[in-house]
Design a protein around this motif. Structure first.
Motif, PDB file in Angstrom:
ATOM      1  N   GLU A  50      -8.671   3.193  18.395  1.00 42.38           N
ATOM      2  CA  GLU A  50      -8.621   1.971  17.572  1.00 42.38           C
ATOM      3  C   GLU A  50      -7.539   2.030  16.500  1.00 42.38           C
ATOM      4  OE1 GLU A  50     -11.040   4.180  17.603  1.00 42.38           O
ATOM      5  OE2 GLU A  50     -11.765   4.578  15.571  1.00 42.38           O
ATOM      6  N   VAL A  51      -7.004   3.221  16.196  1.00 42.93           N
ATOM      7  CA  VAL A  51      -5.996   3.299  15.140  1.00 42.93           C
ATOM      8  C   VAL A  51      -4.583   3.462  15.689  1.00 42.93           C
ATOM      9  CG1 VAL A  51      -7.690   4.269  13.531  1.00 42.93           C
ATOM     10  CG2 VAL A  51      -6.145   5.803  14.745  1.00 42.93           C
ATOM     11  N   VAL A  52      -4.417   3.203  16.983  1.00 43.57           N
ATOM     12  CA  VAL A  52      -3.110   3.424  17.615  1.00 43.57           C
ATOM     13  C   VAL A  52      -2.694   2.202  18.435  1.00 43.57           C
ATOM     14  CG1 VAL A  52      -1.818   4.919  19.190  1.00 43.57           C
ATOM     15  CG2 VAL A  52      -3.656   5.888  17.818  1.00 43.57           C
ATOM     16  N   ALA A  53      -1.414   1.897  18.390  1.00 49.32           N
ATOM     17  CA  ALA A  53      -0.840   0.933  19.334  1.00 49.32           C
ATOM     18  C   ALA A  53       0.209   1.669  20.174  1.00 49.32           C
ATOM     19  CB  ALA A  53      -0.212  -0.249  18.613  1.00 49.32           C
ATOM     20  N   VAL A  54       0.425   1.182  21.388  1.00 53.34           N
ATOM     21  CA  VAL A  54       1.222   1.926  22.366  1.00 53.34           C
ATOM     22  C   VAL A  54       2.365   1.065  22.904  1.00 53.34           C
ATOM     23  CG1 VAL A  54       1.152   3.237  24.525  1.00 53.34           C
ATOM     24  CG2 VAL A  54      -0.904   3.113  23.078  1.00 53.34           C
ATOM     25  N   ALA A  93       2.608  -0.794   6.627  1.00 48.49           N
ATOM     26  CA  ALA A  93       3.738  -0.555   7.523  1.00 48.49           C
ATOM     27  C   ALA A  93       3.220   0.053   8.823  1.00 48.49           C
ATOM     28  CB  ALA A  93       4.750   0.377   6.856  1.00 48.49           C
ATOM     29  N   THR A  97       0.824  -1.217   0.000  1.00 46.82           N
ATOM     30  CA  THR A  97       0.000   0.000   0.000  1.00 46.82           C
ATOM     31  C   THR A  97       0.857   1.266   0.000  1.00 46.82           C
ATOM     32  OG1 THR A  97      -0.104  -0.155   2.402  1.00 46.82           O
ATOM     33  CG2 THR A  97      -1.937  -1.120   1.187  1.00 46.82           C
ATOM     34  N   GLY A  98       2.157   1.121  -0.235  1.00 40.53           N
ATOM     35  CA  GLY A  98       3.053   2.268  -0.178  1.00 40.53           C
ATOM     36  C   GLY A  98       3.184   2.980  -1.520  1.00 40.53           C
ATOM     37  N   PHE A 105      -6.340   3.494   7.812  1.00 39.60           N
ATOM     38  CA  PHE A 105      -7.378   2.626   8.384  1.00 39.60           C
ATOM     39  C   PHE A 105      -8.731   2.833   7.708  1.00 39.60           C
ATOM     40  CE2 PHE A 105      -5.100   1.348  12.252  1.00 39.60           C
ATOM     41  CZ  PHE A 105      -5.713   0.149  12.526  1.00 39.60           C
ATOM     42  N   ARG A 132       4.139   2.849  11.700  1.00 41.69           N
ATOM     43  CA  ARG A 132       4.990   4.018  11.946  1.00 41.69           C
ATOM     44  C   ARG A 132       4.393   4.889  13.038  1.00 41.69           C
ATOM     45  NH1 ARG A 132       7.911   1.336   9.576  1.00 41.69           N
ATOM     46  NH2 ARG A 132       9.171   1.717   7.722  1.00 41.69           N
ATOM     47  N   ARG A 133       5.223   5.803  13.567  1.00 38.61           N
ATOM     48  CA  ARG A 133       4.743   6.762  14.554  1.00 38.61           C
ATOM     49  C   ARG A 133       3.508   7.501  14.027  1.00 38.61           C
ATOM     50  NH1 ARG A 133      10.237   9.752  16.801  1.00 38.61           N
ATOM     51  NH2 ARG A 133      10.570   8.346  18.566  1.00 38.61           N
ATOM     52  N   ASN A 167       4.828  -4.217  -4.587  1.00 43.86           N
ATOM     53  CA  ASN A 167       4.288  -2.899  -4.267  1.00 43.86           C
ATOM     54  C   ASN A 167       4.678  -1.889  -5.349  1.00 43.86           C
ATOM     55  OD1 ASN A 167       4.026  -0.961  -1.182  1.00 43.86           O
ATOM     56  ND2 ASN A 167       3.657  -0.265  -3.216  1.00 43.86           N
ATOM     57  N   THR A 213      -0.292  -5.524   2.262  1.00 42.50           N
ATOM     58  CA  THR A 213       0.697  -5.205   3.285  1.00 42.50           C
ATOM     59  C   THR A 213       0.599  -3.741   3.692  1.00 42.50           C
ATOM     60  OG1 THR A 213       2.398  -4.746   1.643  1.00 42.50           O
ATOM     61  CG2 THR A 213       2.327  -6.958   2.524  1.00 42.50           C
ATOM     62  N   LEU A 233      -2.308  -3.629  17.337  1.00 39.05           N
ATOM     63  CA  LEU A 233      -3.030  -2.647  16.527  1.00 39.05           C
ATOM     64  C   LEU A 233      -4.118  -3.300  15.687  1.00 39.05           C
ATOM     65  CD1 LEU A 233      -2.995   0.360  15.655  1.00 39.05           C
ATOM     66  CD2 LEU A 233      -1.243  -0.245  13.982  1.00 39.05           C
ATOM     67  N   ASN A 283       6.632   9.938  21.175  1.00 46.83           N
ATOM     68  CA  ASN A 283       7.186   9.960  19.809  1.00 46.83           C
ATOM     69  C   ASN A 283       8.322  10.982  19.699  1.00 46.83           C
ATOM     70  OD1 ASN A 283       5.316   8.040  19.265  1.00 46.83           O
ATOM     71  ND2 ASN A 283       4.165   9.203  17.744  1.00 46.83           N
ATOM     72  N   GLU A 337       5.841   5.374  22.722  1.00 49.42           N
ATOM     73  CA  GLU A 337       5.750   5.372  21.266  1.00 49.42           C
ATOM     74  C   GLU A 337       4.301   5.082  20.895  1.00 49.42           C
ATOM     75  OE1 GLU A 337       7.955   6.007  18.878  1.00 49.42           O
ATOM     76  OE2 GLU A 337       9.799   6.120  20.071  1.00 49.42           O
ATOM     77  N   LEU A 338       3.742   5.919  20.039  1.00 52.87           N
ATOM     78  CA  LEU A 338       2.384   5.714  19.545  1.00 52.87           C
ATOM     79  C   LEU A 338       2.482   5.479  18.042  1.00 52.87           C
ATOM     80  CD1 LEU A 338       0.606   8.676  21.371  1.00 52.87           C
ATOM     81  CD2 LEU A 338       0.829   6.302  22.133  1.00 52.87           C
ATOM     82  N   VAL A 339       2.003   4.317  17.598  1.00 49.79           N
ATOM     83  CA  VAL A 339       2.148   3.994  16.175  1.00 49.79           C
ATOM     84  C   VAL A 339       0.787   3.705  15.559  1.00 49.79           C
ATOM     85  CG1 VAL A 339       4.469   3.064  16.517  1.00 49.79           C
ATOM     86  CG2 VAL A 339       2.486   1.518  16.548  1.00 49.79           C
ATOM     87  N   THR A 340       0.781   3.801  14.233  1.00 52.05           N
ATOM     88  CA  THR A 340      -0.422   3.494  13.471  1.00 52.05           C
ATOM     89  C   THR A 340       0.000   2.848  12.155  1.00 52.05           C
ATOM     90  OG1 THR A 340      -2.528   4.425  12.703  1.00 52.05           O
ATOM     91  CG2 THR A 340      -0.545   5.736  12.297  1.00 52.05           C
ATOM     92  N   LEU A 341      -0.982   2.592  11.302  1.00 54.69           N
ATOM     93  CA  LEU A 341      -0.682   2.026   9.996  1.00 54.69           C
ATOM     94  C   LEU A 341      -0.367   3.116   8.999  1.00 54.69           C
ATOM     95  CD1 LEU A 341      -3.445  -0.609   9.303  1.00 54.69           C
ATOM     96  CD2 LEU A 341      -1.210  -0.879  10.383  1.00 54.69           C
ATOM     97  N   VAL A 342       0.594   2.851   8.143  1.00 61.34           N
ATOM     98  CA  VAL A 342       0.827   3.710   6.985  1.00 61.34           C
ATOM     99  C   VAL A 342       1.017   2.797   5.775  1.00 61.34           C
ATOM    100  CG1 VAL A 342       1.908   5.537   8.368  1.00 61.34           C
ATOM    101  CG2 VAL A 342       3.348   3.803   7.276  1.00 61.34           C
ATOM    102  N   GLY A 343       0.971   3.409   4.606  1.00 65.94           N
ATOM    103  CA  GLY A 343       1.190   2.617   3.413  1.00 65.94           C
ATOM    104  C   GLY A 343       2.586   2.029   3.400  1.00 65.94           C
ATOM    105  N   GLY A 344       2.688   0.800   2.928  1.00 70.30           N
ATOM    106  CA  GLY A 344       3.997   0.162   2.849  1.00 70.30           C
ATOM    107  C   GLY A 344       3.890  -1.172   2.152  1.00 70.30           C
ATOM    108  N   GLY A 345       5.051  -1.713   1.826  1.00 70.84           N
ATOM    109  CA  GLY A 345       5.073  -2.999   1.126  1.00 70.84           C
ATOM    110  C   GLY A 345       5.733  -4.016   1.995  1.00 70.84           C
TER     111      GLY A 345
END
Lengths: 267, 72
Positions: B36-40, A50, A26-27, A65, A52-53, A214, A48, A98, B12, B64-72
């Motif tokens: 719901e969109v954060v892990a700690v 990633a 999704t990158g 999301f 990140r903060r 990707n 897939t 998560l 962060n 650290e507070l993380v969430t989903l971002v686009g990635g492969g």
């Protein structure tokens, strides 16, 4: 006879079942709308992401999301960007909390320039995550013996790079991947390096159980059209693998009969 | 100098001051984050979703507070 009669069994990875053998990232898309459309057109049902903060800026926009239908897709969080075992394990634990999923695409990389997998760190992290109950889909090099160790460590599938991440060089060492497939029982999914549709077909024709990509879609001039191309390439390669290619021969072998030609020429 | 009614943590990588006794859930609320969109993670260890309402942040905690971002 309808062509759907030839579609084969779904791909099984641990306790997960995937209908499409194409897995996509999704990158690198222009925006979330393009991401969502490309995912849909690719036909993939495993995507897939990633970890990140989070952006602490209160004006931060919508979240990924909101653009991935979690009923429709199996979400595969990765540990991309992790260069040591500890950060990969921590990232996997965060992603499990998560997303409430045991699935993880494990990457432990050697350095930022090559993004080649660190074989020793990858094996160690696989052991730790399997022990901790994860379903580990492990990104690795095309070293067949390392793939055996990863399978023995309990990886749910082994995902050798066709070529370096995002390089678009295709499958550089098909023989290594063929040998790996002979040596292990868990699925082999070619991950990384796909440049265009024929690279996907080649990997599938070799007998890979799936392909994960990707940049091959997101980086194309027309990502949505390429998503469709990749979908068909994956199906085509799979069907060709199941059908069995003909042997390569040095000389021609006519498809039309030599006998019965006009003017009575003898065959 | 330091307020006995507050704790100082890092979120962060940035310094934050919270009321003494603040929980992880309260931190997320103050930051305006959808839980719901954060892990700690606190001090390099996962702070599971189920513990957020009770887990009290302590002076010096590194969050650290993380969430989903686009990635492969």
């Amino acid at each position: 006879m309808d062509e759907t009669a030839f579609l084969d069994d779904p791909l099984r990875v641990g306790e997960f079942t995937l209908r499409s053998r194409l897995l996509v990232g999704t990158g690198k898309y222009r925006d979330f709308e393009e991401t969502a459309r490309a995912l849909e057109l690719s036909g993939a049902d495993c995507v897939t992401v990633a970890v990140r903060r989070v952006n602490l800026d209160p004006s931060a926009g919508p979240s990924l999301f909101d653009h991935i239908d979690r009923q429709r897709y199996t979400i595969l969080p990765n540990t991309a960007g992790c260069f040591d075992v500890e950060s990969a394990v921590r990232t996997a634990q965060l992603s499990r909390d998560l997303l409430d999923t045991p699935l993880v695409k494990l990457e432990v990389l050697g350095d930022e320039r090559t993004l080649l997998p660190d074989p020793i760190g990858t094996l160690e992290a696989t052991r730790r995550l399997v022990e901790d109950g994860f379903t580990v889909m492990v990104y690795t090099s095309d070293d067949a013996r390392l793939g055996v160790y990863l399978a023995e460590a309990g990886a749910a599938c082994v995902m050798p790079a066709g070529s370096p991440i995002g390089s678009g060089q295709g499958v550089l060492n098909p023989n290594a991947i063929r040998i790996l497939m002979e040596l292990i029982d868990v699925p082999v999914i070619v991950d990384a390096g796909v440049g265009t549709a024929s690279d996907v077909s080649q990997a599938m024709e070799l007998g890979a159980e799936g392909v994960l990509l990707n940049t091959g879609i997101a980086g194309a001039r027309d990502p949505l059209r390429m998503a469709v191309a990749m979908k068909h390439a994956c199906i085509a390669g799979r069907l060709a693998h199941l059908s069995g290619r003909i042997p390569r021969k040095l000389y021609a072998n006519a498809s039309s009969p030599m006998a019965g030609r006009i003017d009575g020429a003898e065959g | 100098m330091s307020d006995p009614e507050s704790v100082h943590i890092t979120v962060n990588g940035e310094p934050w001051e919270l009321a003494l006794g603040s929980t992880v859930a309260e931190l997320l609320e103050r930051l305006g984050l959808r839980p719901e969109v954060v892990a700690v993670e606190i001090n390099r260890e996962l702070a599971p979703r189920s513990t957020r309402a009770e887990r009290i942040l302590a002076e010096g905690d590194v969050v650290e507070l993380v969430t989903l971002v686009g990635g492969g």
